[in-house]
Design a protein around this motif. Structure first.
Motif, PDB file in Angstrom:
ATOM      1  N   ALA A   5      30.440  38.718  39.836  1.00 56.45           N
ATOM      2  CA  ALA A   5      31.730  38.927  40.002  1.00 56.45           C
ATOM      3  C   ALA A   5      32.072  38.514  41.451  1.00 56.45           C
ATOM      4  N   ASN A   6      33.472  38.108  41.384  1.00 56.45           N
ATOM      5  CA  ASN A   6      33.904  37.647  42.800  1.00 56.45           C
ATOM      6  C   ASN A   6      35.154  38.760  42.801  1.00 56.45           C
ATOM      7  N   VAL A   7      35.386  39.465  43.766  1.00 56.29           N
ATOM      8  CA  VAL A   7      36.501  40.455  43.823  1.00 56.29           C
ATOM      9  C   VAL A   7      37.363  40.271  45.034  1.00 56.29           C
ATOM     10  N   GLY A   8      38.680  40.350  45.033  1.00 56.83           N
ATOM     11  CA  GLY A   8      39.404  39.773  46.250  1.00 56.83           C
ATOM     12  C   GLY A   8      39.883  41.355  46.711  1.00 56.83           C
ATOM     13  N   PHE A   9      39.958  41.434  47.910  1.00 58.14           N
ATOM     14  CA  PHE A   9      40.176  42.831  48.673  1.00 58.14           C
ATOM     15  C   PHE A   9      41.472  42.770  49.381  1.00 58.14           C
ATOM     16  N   GLN A  10      42.245  43.820  49.661  1.00 64.18           N
ATOM     17  CA  GLN A  10      43.042  43.761  50.609  1.00 64.18           C
ATOM     18  C   GLN A  10      42.866  45.187  51.696  1.00 64.18           C
ATOM     19  N   PRO A  11      43.315  45.017  52.976  1.00 69.49           N
ATOM     20  CA  PRO A  11      43.163  46.228  53.563  1.00 69.49           C
ATOM     21  C   PRO A  11      43.977  47.558  53.160  1.00 69.49           C
TER      22      PRO A  11
END
Length: 187
Positions: free
Chosen positions: A52-58
């Protein structure tokens, strides 16, 4: 062909140091399966390989996870995106009536979905279909003489036991157990 369907899911959470997960893209779940027959019991075993590819934000998020969540501590981070792989055990016991024919049983996955939950965890779900050949129909034996029928009847009773409804619902290794115990002296 017989088919059996079921749904599986895994929930992943990430340490606060990665930030808050925002999206899930490029989710792949692939079965890696082997067929085995041991002591007359047929089964499929292996893994479901999840990538899986997961997007993160601070940001920070508190996790009030349960024992059903899996913590992913190691991600390959590239900017705001992280990639991970995980293996889920796969074991399917085929019915006791299964007879291995020309085709091996197959596992197919469909409807793979992933989304970020309200608890800032990644939930991956998929449908599983197991296809296997039906056992051949048994023909009733025809007997030629009455003397051979009584001896055939006795030998078939010793080899085949009818499976009760309660036993059929149990895993193969618990079928036919009786409520008894033995005492052994250890020297």
């Amino acid at each position: 062909m017989n088919q059996v369907n079921w749904q599986l899911q895994e929930v992943f959470y990430f340490p606060e140091s990665f930030g808050v997960p925002t999206s899930a893209s490029r989710i792949a779940v692939k079965p890696q399966v082997e067929f085995q027959q041991v002591n007359g019991v047929s089964s499929l075993y292996g893994i479901y390989h999840i990538a899986a590819n997961v997007g993160f934000q601070p940001g920070e998020c508190e996790h009030h996870g349960t024992s059903e969540w899996i913590s992913i501590e190691d991600l390959d981070i590239n900017g705001d995106n992280g990639y991970f792989e995980y293996a889920v055990p796969l074991f399917v016991e085929l019915p006791p009536t299964y007879v291995h024919g020309n085709r091996q049983p197959e596992i197919e996955l469909s409807d793979v979905k992933a989304h970020i939950t309200d608890e800032n965890a990644l939930k991956v779900e998929w449908q599983v279909t197991c296809s296997y050949e039906k056992p051949p129909e048994r023909e009733s034996p025809t007997l030629e003489s009455s003397s051979s029928s009584s001896s055939s009847h006795e030998s078939s009773n010793s080899e085949e036991r009818p499976v009760s409804k309660e036993d059929a619902e149990l895993p193969f290794f618990l079928r036919g157990l009786t409520d008894a115990y033995s005492v052994y002296e250890v020297k």
